[in-house]
Design a protein around this motif. Structure first.
Motif, mmCIF file in Angstrom:
data_model
loop_
_atom_site.group_PDB
_atom_site.id
_atom_site.type_symbol
_atom_site.label_atom_id
_atom_site.label_comp_id
_atom_site.label_asym_id
_atom_site.label_seq_id
_atom_site.Cartn_x
_atom_site.Cartn_y
_atom_site.Cartn_z
ATOM 1 N N ARG A 1 7.372 49.107 -33.661
ATOM 2 C CA ARG A 1 8.525 48.442 -34.279
ATOM 3 C C ARG A 1 9.804 49.074 -33.755
ATOM 4 N N VAL A 2 10.673 48.251 -33.190
ATOM 5 C CA VAL A 2 11.927 48.768 -32.625
ATOM 6 C C VAL A 2 13.095 48.066 -33.319
ATOM 7 N N MET A 3 14.050 48.849 -33.804
ATOM 8 C CA MET A 3 15.245 48.256 -34.407
ATOM 9 C C MET A 3 16.310 48.108 -33.330
ATOM 10 N N HIS A 4 16.942 46.949 -33.280
ATOM 11 C CA HIS A 4 18.025 46.718 -32.309
ATOM 12 C C HIS A 4 18.914 45.604 -32.868
ATOM 13 N N ALA A 5 20.218 45.787 -32.786
ATOM 14 C CA ALA A 5 21.186 44.798 -33.288
ATOM 15 C C ALA A 5 20.887 44.403 -34.734
ATOM 16 N N GLY A 6 20.473 45.390 -35.531
ATOM 17 C CA GLY A 6 20.212 45.140 -36.945
ATOM 18 C C GLY A 6 18.967 44.315 -37.200
ATOM 19 N N ARG A 7 18.109 44.206 -36.194
ATOM 20 C CA ARG A 7 16.898 43.383 -36.328
ATOM 21 C C ARG A 7 15.675 44.220 -35.978
ATOM 22 N N ALA A 8 14.543 43.841 -36.574
ATOM 23 C CA ALA A 8 13.287 44.510 -36.223
ATOM 24 C C ALA A 8 12.571 43.685 -35.170
ATOM 25 N N PHE A 9 12.190 44.326 -34.073
ATOM 26 C CA PHE A 9 11.411 43.674 -33.011
ATOM 27 C C PHE A 9 10.049 44.369 -32.958
ATOM 28 N N TRP A 10 8.996 43.586 -32.858
ATOM 29 C CA TRP A 10 7.644 44.151 -32.764
ATOM 30 C C TRP A 10 7.125 43.985 -31.346
ATOM 31 N N LEU A 11 6.805 45.103 -30.711
ATOM 32 C CA LEU A 11 6.250 45.063 -29.356
ATOM 33 C C LEU A 11 4.747 45.334 -29.458
ATOM 34 N N GLY A 12 3.977 44.723 -28.579
ATOM 35 C CA GLY A 12 2.536 44.960 -28.591
ATOM 36 C C GLY A 12 1.836 43.960 -27.698
ATOM 37 N N GLU A 13 0.539 43.795 -27.920
ATOM 38 C CA GLU A 13 -0.224 42.824 -27.124
ATOM 39 C C GLU A 13 -1.003 41.875 -28.019
ATOM 40 N N LEU A 14 -1.058 40.638 -27.582
ATOM 41 C CA LEU A 14 -1.909 39.623 -28.224
ATOM 42 C C LEU A 14 -2.798 39.091 -27.106
ATOM 43 N N HIS A 15 -4.100 39.164 -27.283
ATOM 44 C CA HIS A 15 -5.042 38.742 -26.224
ATOM 45 C C HIS A 15 -4.635 39.331 -24.866
ATOM 46 N N ASP A 16 -4.334 40.615 -24.851
ATOM 47 C CA ASP A 16 -3.965 41.333 -23.614
ATOM 48 C C ASP A 16 -2.635 40.895 -22.990
ATOM 49 N N GLN A 17 -1.914 40.042 -23.658
ATOM 50 C CA GLN A 17 -0.602 39.626 -23.145
ATOM 51 C C GLN A 17 0.480 40.428 -23.853
ATOM 52 N N ARG A 18 1.421 40.981 -23.079
ATOM 53 C CA ARG A 18 2.513 41.722 -23.722
ATOM 54 C C ARG A 18 3.463 40.745 -24.406
ATOM 55 N N VAL A 19 3.721 41.025 -25.671
ATOM 56 C CA VAL A 19 4.611 40.134 -26.437
ATOM 57 C C VAL A 19 5.660 40.947 -27.187
ATOM 58 N N VAL A 20 6.755 40.287 -27.501
ATOM 59 C CA VAL A 20 7.749 40.837 -28.423
ATOM 60 C C VAL A 20 7.896 39.802 -29.535
ATOM 61 N N LEU A 21 7.616 40.220 -30.766
ATOM 62 C CA LEU A 21 7.768 39.310 -31.901
ATOM 63 C C LEU A 21 9.119 39.578 -32.538
ATOM 64 N N ALA A 22 9.869 38.514 -32.783
ATOM 65 C CA ALA A 22 11.203 38.706 -33.358
ATOM 66 C C ALA A 22 11.502 37.622 -34.374
ATOM 67 N N LEU A 23 12.393 37.958 -35.299
ATOM 68 C CA LEU A 23 12.890 36.969 -36.249
ATOM 69 C C LEU A 23 14.233 36.480 -35.733
ATOM 70 N N SER A 24 14.378 35.171 -35.682
ATOM 71 C CA SER A 24 15.632 34.635 -35.147
ATOM 72 C C SER A 24 16.783 34.840 -36.114
ATOM 73 N N GLY A 25 16.454 34.941 -37.412
ATOM 74 C CA GLY A 25 17.499 34.828 -38.420
ATOM 75 C C GLY A 25 17.727 33.346 -38.642
ATOM 76 N N ILE A 26 18.546 33.002 -39.619
ATOM 77 C CA ILE A 26 18.756 31.582 -39.921
ATOM 78 C C ILE A 26 20.105 31.124 -39.387
ATOM 79 N N GLY A 27 20.097 30.018 -38.673
ATOM 80 C CA GLY A 27 21.328 29.458 -38.130
ATOM 81 C C GLY A 27 21.487 29.770 -36.655
ATOM 82 N N LYS A 28 22.416 29.048 -36.027
ATOM 83 C CA LYS A 28 22.544 29.102 -34.566
ATOM 84 C C LYS A 28 23.055 30.445 -34.048
ATOM 85 N N VAL A 29 24.027 31.027 -34.724
ATOM 86 C CA VAL A 29 24.585 32.284 -34.200
ATOM 87 C C VAL A 29 23.550 33.403 -34.272
ATOM 88 N N ALA A 30 22.873 33.518 -35.424
ATOM 89 C CA ALA A 30 21.846 34.561 -35.577
ATOM 90 C C ALA A 30 20.766 34.385 -34.514
#
Ligand code: SAH
Length: 253
Positions: free
Chosen positions: A25-54
């Protein structure tokens, strides 16, 4: 290079986090990003926040800070088109910002500086997403075994999705929105609050982008209640199954 999986709501993200190998879990720009692998593929899971700017901030962070190669969005949306019902799935072909209006300087809905109103999703990623969704919908088990409120099977649609900074929650507004867009040739299937912003950021950086939205409500007077119940009961399981199936397809490429 990794793939970003962007969700609007925590409910949609949390089930995917549980599947991550080597989660970080990495915090950046006030957001939590999850790094890891799904089925051996490197992924970053993120929450967009609500609305266009977020959403634009999150997408930019994914590209600039985490160096992702592509962004895939999973979320819920209000159904606008005929026959786009709760429980159906919409795979975005392109996006329009329904609240963009720089008229009379530019035609209504045109993105100033882009000479167009609609931004297309990446055809290759979109085809993979469509295959992943079809795979899930045709499977009889899990949440996909559930029927829609009317007892009908889930329908998968592909087409135009509109984004704007409003939760559309009256029949009057959704009718107005759809009629206005359709009269200009924008035959819209669904409305949400983030996708077009992410499409624009990806367009600027030349990154492939694709999006899938499960219909949580009909953007009408019942939208609020329908949305809350849907998110709690099924949205997270939909996102989980679609994304796991999508990442498996990515593994084969
Ligand atoms: N109650 C939520 C906020 C939901 S906003 C919370 O507290 O977290 C609605 C979210 O679902 C947005 O991310 C949007 O993209 C999508 N959405 C679903 N139905 C929608 C509708 N009818 N109009 C606009 N966005 C909708």
């Amino acid at each position: 290079m990794s793939t970003a999986i962007l969700s609007a709501l925590t409910e949609e993200q949390s089930s995917l986090v549980e599947h991550l190998a080597h989660p970080q879990r990495v915090m950046h720009a006030g957001r939590a990003f999850w790094l890891g692998e799904l089925h051996d593929q490197r992924v970053v899971l993120a929450l967009s926040g609500i609305g266009k700017v977020a959403a634009a901030t999150t997408a930019t962070a994914l590209i600039e800070h985490f160096g992702v190669a592509r962004i895939v969005f999973t979320g819920v949306a209000g159904g606008l088109g005929d026959g786009v019902n709760v429980g159906d799935v919409v795979v975005a072909q392109d996006y329009v910002q329904h609240d963009m209006d720089a008229s009379p300087l530019f035609p209504r809905w045109e993105l100033p500086g882009y000479a167009r109103s609609r931004l297309a999703c990446d055809p290759v990623l979109t085809a993979m997403l469509l295959e992943a969704v079809s795979h899930c919908v045709s499977g009889a088990s899990g949440p996909w075994g559930l029927k829609t409120a009317t007892g009908a099977a889930h329908v998968v649609h592909q087409g135009l999705v509109a984004s704007g900074d409003r939760f559309v929650s009256t029949a009057h507004e959704s009718r107005h929105l759809r009629t206005a867009l359709c009269s200009a040739g924008h035959d819209v299937l669904a409305v949400e609050m983030e996708g077009a912003a992410v499409a624009q950021v990806c367009h600027d950086y030349g990154l492939p982008f694709a999006a899938v939205r499960t219909i949580s409500d009909r953007a009408d007077d019942e939208a609020h209640g329908d949305f809350a119940e849907f998110v709690q009961t099924v949205a997270s399981r939909y996102a989980e199954q679609i994304m796991l199936s999508f990442v498996k397809l990515l593994q084969k490429t």
